[in-house]
Scaffold this active site. Structure first.
Site, PDB file in Angstrom:
ATOM      1  N   LYS A 156     -25.973 -51.068   6.310  1.00  0.00           N
ATOM      2  CA  LYS A 156     -26.219 -50.107   5.236  1.00  0.00           C
ATOM      3  C   LYS A 156     -25.127 -49.045   5.259  1.00  0.00           C
ATOM      4  CE  LYS A 156     -29.462 -46.430   3.904  1.00  0.00           C
ATOM      5  NZ  LYS A 156     -30.721 -45.731   4.251  1.00  0.00           N
ATOM      6  N   ASP A 188     -26.732 -39.434   1.571  1.00  0.00           N
ATOM      7  CA  ASP A 188     -27.956 -39.703   0.820  1.00  0.00           C
ATOM      8  C   ASP A 188     -28.668 -38.394   0.515  1.00  0.00           C
ATOM      9  OD1 ASP A 188     -30.275 -40.674  -0.301  1.00  0.00           O
ATOM     10  OD2 ASP A 188     -31.182 -41.232   1.621  1.00  0.00           O
ATOM     11  N   LYS A 191     -34.233 -34.831  -1.228  1.00  0.00           N
ATOM     12  CA  LYS A 191     -34.728 -34.481   0.110  1.00  0.00           C
ATOM     13  C   LYS A 191     -34.821 -32.965   0.200  1.00  0.00           C
ATOM     14  CE  LYS A 191     -32.511 -38.468   2.340  1.00  0.00           C
ATOM     15  NZ  LYS A 191     -33.691 -39.181   2.830  1.00  0.00           N
ATOM     16  N   ASP A 194     -26.582 -41.733   7.447  1.00  0.00           N
ATOM     17  CA  ASP A 194     -27.279 -42.809   6.741  1.00  0.00           C
ATOM     18  C   ASP A 194     -26.404 -44.045   6.567  1.00  0.00           C
ATOM     19  OD1 ASP A 194     -29.758 -43.562   5.862  1.00  0.00           O
ATOM     20  OD2 ASP A 194     -29.408 -43.010   3.783  1.00  0.00           O
ATOM     21  N   ASP A 221     -35.232 -42.167  -3.327  1.00  0.00           N
ATOM     22  CA  ASP A 221     -34.854 -41.948  -1.934  1.00  0.00           C
ATOM     23  C   ASP A 221     -35.082 -43.199  -1.079  1.00  0.00           C
ATOM     24  OD1 ASP A 221     -33.817 -40.515   0.174  1.00  0.00           O
ATOM     25  OD2 ASP A 221     -35.721 -39.571   0.715  1.00  0.00           O
ATOM     26  N   GLU A 227     -33.292 -45.892  -1.319  1.00  0.00           N
ATOM     27  CA  GLU A 227     -32.100 -46.474  -1.933  1.00  0.00           C
ATOM     28  C   GLU A 227     -31.386 -47.488  -1.055  1.00  0.00           C
ATOM     29  OE1 GLU A 227     -30.465 -44.441   1.130  1.00  0.00           O
ATOM     30  OE2 GLU A 227     -32.063 -43.683  -0.158  1.00  0.00           O
ATOM     31  N   ARG A 280     -32.405 -49.955   0.767  1.00  0.00           N
ATOM     32  CA  ARG A 280     -32.838 -51.341   0.556  1.00  0.00           C
ATOM     33  C   ARG A 280     -32.277 -51.911  -0.747  1.00  0.00           C
ATOM     34  NH1 ARG A 280     -38.934 -49.447   0.856  1.00  0.00           N
ATOM     35  NH2 ARG A 280     -37.843 -47.993   2.237  1.00  0.00           N
TER      36      ARG A 280
END
Length: 605
Positions: free
Chosen positions: A375, A380, A387, A400, A460, A462, A464
């Site tokens: 990933k 993010d 967030k 992330d 959020d 995202e 996946r």
């Protein structure tokens, strides 16, 4: 709004902004006027040759100090002079970012780590380090007992080591240490290091801990040379990795007195060990440590340094150094492949997405193959599901991309190790998840490259979405196995804490291989259930899937979502949200690299 050169550049900017603006009501006019005035002023400055030169110099200077860069001035609809959109400038910017994110200097390359036949009695240097195990029959509160070279040295020193054990209540617990200066002898100091229980002292984790403690003692005592008495009959790869890991210091963003001084340690000799075993272990450890160092650098880099573009530049650097093949796909190429899920995440960001594909092909035939996917969210924000509040960790969302760091770190290590008989694909769908008028919204429906439609419930969730298209892409390469790594869910941290990564797999054989590789590498992974019944949580009333399920079992439903994008290939998913970051030390851990390298190299054993 007319510019100082007589050209109607300001008016052109006004019209461009009006075309882009959604605010056409009278009530919005004052705010819009302010925006237009600021835009016109910017364009007026840029249209004046002298002012433009000053501005370009200033912004470039600031950029080289990495405060801002000219790209931050860009706005859709406004055409800037070619000096700021020049491709050569963009390449130079990426090259500078790559250089700052990944320093050239590697302290482990300058340390002379080797075996010696010199006995502990005859050795001359700064520090002697003696590992001590806790006997199987010893009681928990029993003091440590010396044996072998440590006992011989204690006798030569007139019982100094025995006195240290008594004075410091030394029980040889794992990581326990005691250090003392000595005089009238070949060495200037001596240290005892606990290995813990005898039956666990030979594990990869214990040996790596011994290496790290050894380096720590030598560095703290400002020793230039040290001697380590080797535990009998052990392999030295893990021990050397521990030594090298302690040499890592992140000074990239410090200046002046805040920059830590490099360690004085130049030589570490290992006594009582086979020279060929030491040399082989050190050689392997150097390659793996380069990968771990790279992963730490990537995870620890701020998001204004590590962008999708600079990550792609780092992939190209890996390819140049190791001989791997590299392919960087731009946004248009990803569109052509139908990667609507991945591009849905990236569409709100100014930074363009970069789909990274590195390939290691061994010399001779490759009868096995594996695809490793990481990933790659370089930042993010959460998107429209922003967030916010305590515990959101938005300031840490630079990590992330921890999965991609593990994959690129493994690429560096595998490229240097060059294992035979296996082809390895390294894949990262790099992008940012940002908030803007172009960003995906809750309720949007995205179409992935396998034509499955996804209702976006939470922007959020995202990671996946990016992994979905990466998994489809990877399976088309026809590897024998696929493994993805991601800082995917906070639910996994709640389940397993900060030390363990969760692992889900559709194949028991691959799951066992991963667990074994993690154990051999000294990293902690726990297999989690892939509960088919939880698929109901992902059903949408208007699309094939939702991108999130309910609150319960969030890490499981995330894994089930990913499983929808792998048809037949044995697949495993690792959620490393916990161990990617050391909260107490405030730094990255490099987690995942050693496990992936061990997994790849074990395929050829």
């Amino acid at each position: 709004l007319k510019s100082s050169t007589g050209n109607n550049i300001g008016m052109a900017a006004t019209h461009a902004l009006l075309r882009r603006s959604r605010y056409t009501s009278v009530a919005a006019a004052p705010a819009l006027a302010l925006v237009l005035t600021a835009a016109a002023l910017s364009v007026t400055i840029l249209s004046n040759a002298n002012l433009r030169s000053s501005l370009t110099t200033a912004t470039t200077r600031q950029y080289r100090g990495l405060v801002v860069h000219p790209g931050s001035l860009r706005h859709r609809g406004v055409r800037y002079p070619s000096t700021l959109k020049n491709r050569g400038f963009a390449k130079a910017r990426v090259a500078d970012l790559v250089e700052r994110v990944v320093p050239v200097a590697k302290p482990e390359d300058t340390l002379d780590l080797k075996s010696t036949t010199t006995s502990v009695i005859d050795w001359k240097g700064d520090m002697i380090i003696l590992p001590v195990v806790k006997s199987k029959d010893a009681k928990d509160d029993a003091l440590a007992e010396l044996s072998g070279p440590a006992k011989e040295l204690d006798s030569a020193l007139g019982g100094v080591l025995s006195s240290l054990i008594q004075d410091h209540d030394f029980k040889a617990k794992k990581g326990e240490k005691v250090v003392s200066l000595i005089s009238g002898f070949g060495a200037k100091g001596v240290a005892l290091v606990g290995l813990g229980d005898e039956d666990k002292a030979s594990s990869s984790d214990s040996l790596e801990s011994l290496g790290a403690t050894t380096a720590s003692i030598a560095i703290d005592s400002k020793a230039k040379s040290a001697l380590l008495v080797a535990p009998a009959g052990e392999e030295f790869k893990s021990l050397a990795i521990g030594v090298f890991s302690k040499l890592y210091a992140d000074n990239r963003f410090f200046t002046g007195d805040n920059v830590s001084k490099p360690p004085k340690l130049l030589s570490l000799e290992v006594s009582g060990a086979d020279s060929e075993a030491v040399d082989a272990g050190v050689s392997q450890a150097l390659c793996i440590s380069h990968g771990v160092r790279l992963a730490k650098d990537l995870v620890g880099a701020p998001p204004n340094f590590l962008t999708p573009s600079s990550m792609a530049g780092i992939a190209e650097k890996i390819a140049e150094e190791t001989g791997l093949a590299v392919k960087i796909m731009e946004e248009d190429e990803c569109k052509a492949l139908g990667m609507g899920s991945y591009l849905g995440v990236s569409q709100g960001a100014l930074e363009k997405p970069k789909f990274i594909h590195l390939t290691y092909t061994p010399e001779g035939e490759a009868d096995k193959s594996i695809a490793l996917i990481g990933k790659g969210l370089t930042f993010d924000s959460g998107g429209y599901n922003l967030k916010t509040g305590a515990g959101s960790m938005i300031e840490l969302m630079k990590f992330d991309m921890g999965g991609s760091a593990a994959v690129l770190g493994a690429a560096q290590a595998i490229g240097e190790l060059k294992p035979k008989g296996i082809k390895v694909e390294f894949i990262v769908a790099a992008c940012e998840n940002m908030l803007s008028d172009r960003a995906m919204r809750p309720g949007d429906i995205l179409t992935a490259s396998n034509q499955k439609t996804i209702e976006v419930i939470n922007t959020d969730a995202e990671g996946r979405l990016t992994l979905a298209d990466a998994l489809v892409y990877a399976e088309k390469l026809k590897p024998d196995k696929i493994v993805d790594l991601a800082t995917l869910t906070g639910a996994c941290i709640i389940s397993l804490g900060n030390d363990y990564a969760g692992m889900w797999s559709s194949d028991d054989g691959l799951a066992d291989e991963l667990l074994g590789s993690a154990k051999d590498a000294g990293e902690k992974i726990w297999r989690m259930p892939l509960v088919d019944g939880y698929k109901e949580e992902l059903k949408s009333k208007i699309a094939d899937l939702k991108n999130v399920g309910g609150r319960a079992g969030g890490s499981i439903t995330a894994a089930l979502f990913l499983k929808e994008f792998v048809e037949k290939t044995p697949w495993a998913h690792i959620d490393m949200a916990g161990p990617v970051w050391d909260g107490k030390a405030g730094c990255s851990t490099g987690f995942g690299v050693k496990t992936l390298v061990q997994l790849v190299t074990s395929q050829t054993a």
